[in-house]
Enzyme design. Structure first.
Site, PDB file in Angstrom:
ATOM      1  CE  LYS A 266      -2.288  -0.909   3.782  1.00  0.00           C
ATOM      2  NZ  LYS A 266      -1.598  -2.156   4.169  1.00  0.00           N
TER       3      LYS A 266
ATOM      4  NE  ARG B  99      -4.790   1.143  12.014  1.00  0.00           N
ATOM      5  CZ  ARG B  99      -3.744   0.657  11.381  1.00  0.00           C
ATOM      6  NH1 ARG B  99      -3.755  -0.569  10.934  1.00  0.00           N
ATOM      7  NH2 ARG B  99      -2.674   1.402  11.187  1.00  0.00           N
TER       8      ARG B  99
ATOM      9  NE  ARG C  15       9.052  -1.421   7.201  1.00  0.00           N
ATOM     10  CZ  ARG C  15       8.055  -1.259   6.351  1.00  0.00           C
ATOM     11  NH1 ARG C  15       8.293  -0.935   5.093  1.00  0.00           N
ATOM     12  NH2 ARG C  15       6.806  -1.421   6.725  1.00  0.00           N
TER      13      ARG C  15
ATOM     14  NE  ARG D  36       2.407  -4.270  11.499  1.00  0.00           N
ATOM     15  CZ  ARG D  36       2.851  -3.879  10.302  1.00  0.00           C
ATOM     16  NH1 ARG D  36       3.916  -4.446   9.771  1.00  0.00           N
ATOM     17  NH2 ARG D  36       2.251  -2.931   9.628  1.00  0.00           N
TER      18      ARG D  36
END
Length: 197
Positions: A13, A88, A139, A150
């Protein structure tokens, strides 16, 4: 062009949002960035958010929608915006819809990058390995364990948002497992379709 990019973490995204920012000259609205900016600017809604964040609680939907409301009133969002990572939940989707309606605005599209979760984990493992090999920092959310949790949170909460937009005729699916250029072409085709009255 007012649009939402949907899809789990690692679906691409952010990459596509950056390209669309350049293409359309509209801002990418990341709720995390907007919250930090509102807190730093000391806006009334930012001060509310700061108090909640300092207590360690999650910022409520009302505060997040208030921050988006303030942000899309700024001049650079006059011709549209890209929401990435929001809404979300279905409650947030409803709140966003109501807030836009009050402004006489509506979304043009919700584009979902469809991915295979198992292959997505492989993609993240590879991304972390490539960063490490290049001597770059990995990351924190590219750790496979963190990433899997996640992904599970996305499946539990955010996946319910897609039927909400599907019912409104706004949902368009693009193969997020395709090469970046193919994903870009798929998104561009959707946007050309929705831009044609």
């Amino acid at each position: 062009m007012r649009l939402i990019l949907l899809g789990p973490p690692g679906a691409g995204k952010g990459t596509q949002a950056q390209r669309l920012v350049r293409k359309f000259g509209i801002p990418q609205l990341s709720t995390g960035d907007m919250l930090r900016a509102a807190v730093a600017a000391g806006t009334p809604i930012g001060l509310k958010a700061k108090a909640v964040m300092e207590s360690g609680a999650l910022v409520s939907d009302d505060i997040v929608i208030g921050i988006i409301n303030d942000r899309i009133s700024e001049p650079d969002a006059k011709n549209g915006f890209i929401l990435d990572g929001f809404p979300r939940t279905t409650a947030q989707a409803r709140g966003l819809e109501a807030m836009l309606a009050e402004k006489g605005l509506k979304l043009d599209a919700a584009v979902e990058l469809k991915v295979d979760p198992a292959k997505l984990v492989d993609r993240i493992v590879n991304r972390a390995a490539e960063a490490e090999a290049a001597g770059l920092p990995v990351r924190k959310d590219d750790d496979p364990g963190v990433f899997k949790s996640r992904l599970a949170a996305y499946e539990r909460d955010t996946a319910a948002v897609t039927p909400f937009y599907s019912e409104r005729g706004l949902l368009h699916e693009v193969d997020g497992m395709a090469p970046i250029d193919s994903v870009a072409a798929g998104i561009d085709a959707v946007l050309a379709e929705v831009a044609t009255p």
